[in-house]
Write an enzyme that holds these catalytic residues in place. Structure first.
Site, PDB file in Angstrom:
ATOM      1  N   ASP A 106       0.838  -1.196   0.000  1.00 22.31           N
ATOM      2  CA  ASP A 106       0.000   0.000   0.000  1.00 22.31           C
ATOM      3  C   ASP A 106       0.877   1.250   0.000  1.00 22.31           C
ATOM      4  O   ASP A 106       2.045   1.197   0.396  1.00 22.31           O
ATOM      5  CB  ASP A 106      -0.890   0.026   1.257  1.00 22.31           C
ATOM      6  CG  ASP A 106      -1.858  -1.142   1.286  1.00 22.31           C
ATOM      7  OD1 ASP A 106      -2.147  -1.703   0.214  1.00 22.31           O
ATOM      8  OD2 ASP A 106      -2.326  -1.477   2.393  1.00 22.31           O
TER       9      ASP A 106
HETATM   10  N1  URA Z   1      -1.310  -5.912   3.882  1.00 16.36           N
HETATM   11  C1  URA Z   1      -1.777  -4.646   3.871  1.00 16.36           C
HETATM   12  O1  URA Z   1      -2.825  -4.353   4.446  1.00 16.36           O
HETATM   13  N2  URA Z   1      -1.069  -3.726   3.194  1.00 16.36           N
HETATM   14  C2  URA Z   1       0.089  -3.980   2.579  1.00 16.36           C
HETATM   15  O2  URA Z   1       0.703  -3.092   1.997  1.00 16.36           O
HETATM   16  C3  URA Z   1       0.564  -5.305   2.604  1.00 16.36           C
HETATM   17  C4  URA Z   1      -0.145  -6.257   3.274  1.00 16.36           C
END
Ligand code: URA
Length: 242
Positions: A106
């Site tokens: 993310d």
């Molecule tokens: N899980 C999440 O919620 N975000 C990420 O970036 C990776 C795994």
């Protein structure tokens, strides 16, 4: 043995666009073995051919493998009309390589991101059938407890009809004063916002998330956020065995 057009080999090795290398070839700057080669379409065996540009022997590399310590605030994509992407952080020395991130973190997640142009390796690492483990460090709003460890172990239903594989949750510390917990989580898939959604399902919120490993590949903690380095041969061997 890999056969390739001379112009493709040169542009893939960073000597310019196809158009630019064609003109270099036609102007007689390229030698193969002892002979000047002026045909851009000449087929080269990249394992054995001795290719010289302006008298300097070049070595051809097909695949590149880079480790990035992704900082918060950049998108794990090759292009975005509005935001900076992880590709913007890759040094210009690799601009001739069509790199892409292996999987997504993310925008606000930090940590290990593998970047490569090796589609087969990426496919293998991301294949849902292979269950490659990914380890994260997270700071959580709320007191994480045994009931959460058990829930993660049982698998969390993220949406009707989809329950995650069993995940390993470990409590590193809980701070009563701030009402936060530090944990490590190992998941075996890569669903959208998976860790945030798993904690949401148990009534908690992820405040900070950082990926520490993917399969046997570990984040080099000496890499500052935003920095990139090539994998060592040992690291690559670990990944190729996944
Ligand atoms: N899980 C999440 O919620 N975000 C990420 O970036 C990776 C795994």
């Amino acid at each position: 043995m890999k056969k390739m057009r001379l112009d493709k080999l040169l542009s893939g090795s960073g000597f310019g666009s196809r158009k630019e290398v064609k003109s270099m070839i036609k102007s007689g700057r390229i030698r193969i073995g002892g002979d000047i080669m002026r045909d851009p379409g000449f087929i080269v065996d990249t394992d054995t051919a001795e290719v010289y540009v302006d008298g300097e022997r070049i070595s051809y590399r097909q695949y590149y493998y880079l480790m990035m310590n992704k900082p918060a605030g950049v998108i794990s994509a090759t292009f975005d009309p509005d935001s900076k992407t992880v590709l913007d952080l890759v040094p210009p020395a690799y601009s001739h390589v069509s790199l892409f991130p292996v999987g997504r973190l993310d925008k606000d997640t930090e940590g290990l991101l593998l970047m490569t142009n090796d589609g087969r390796l990426a496919h293998r690492l991301l294949s849902p059938k292979r269950h490659v483990p990914k380890t994260y460090y997270a700071r959580i709003e709320g007191m994480v407890g045994q009931e959460d460890i058990d829930a993660f172990k049982a698998g969390i239903e993220l949406e009707p009809g989809f329950t995650t594989l069993p995940a390993h949750l470990e409590i590193l510390g809980c701070n009563e004063q701030t009402g936060t917990s530090e944990v490590s989580v190992i998941i075996y898939e890569g669903k959208y916002h998976q860790i945030k959604r798993m904690f949401k399902a148990v009534g908690k919120r992820v405040l900070y998330l950082k990926r520490l490993s993917m399969g046997g590949l570990k984040l080099d903690e000496s890499l500052p956020p935003g920095a990139v380095r090539e994998l060592s041969q040992d690291e690559l061997d670990i990944l190729l065995k996944e």
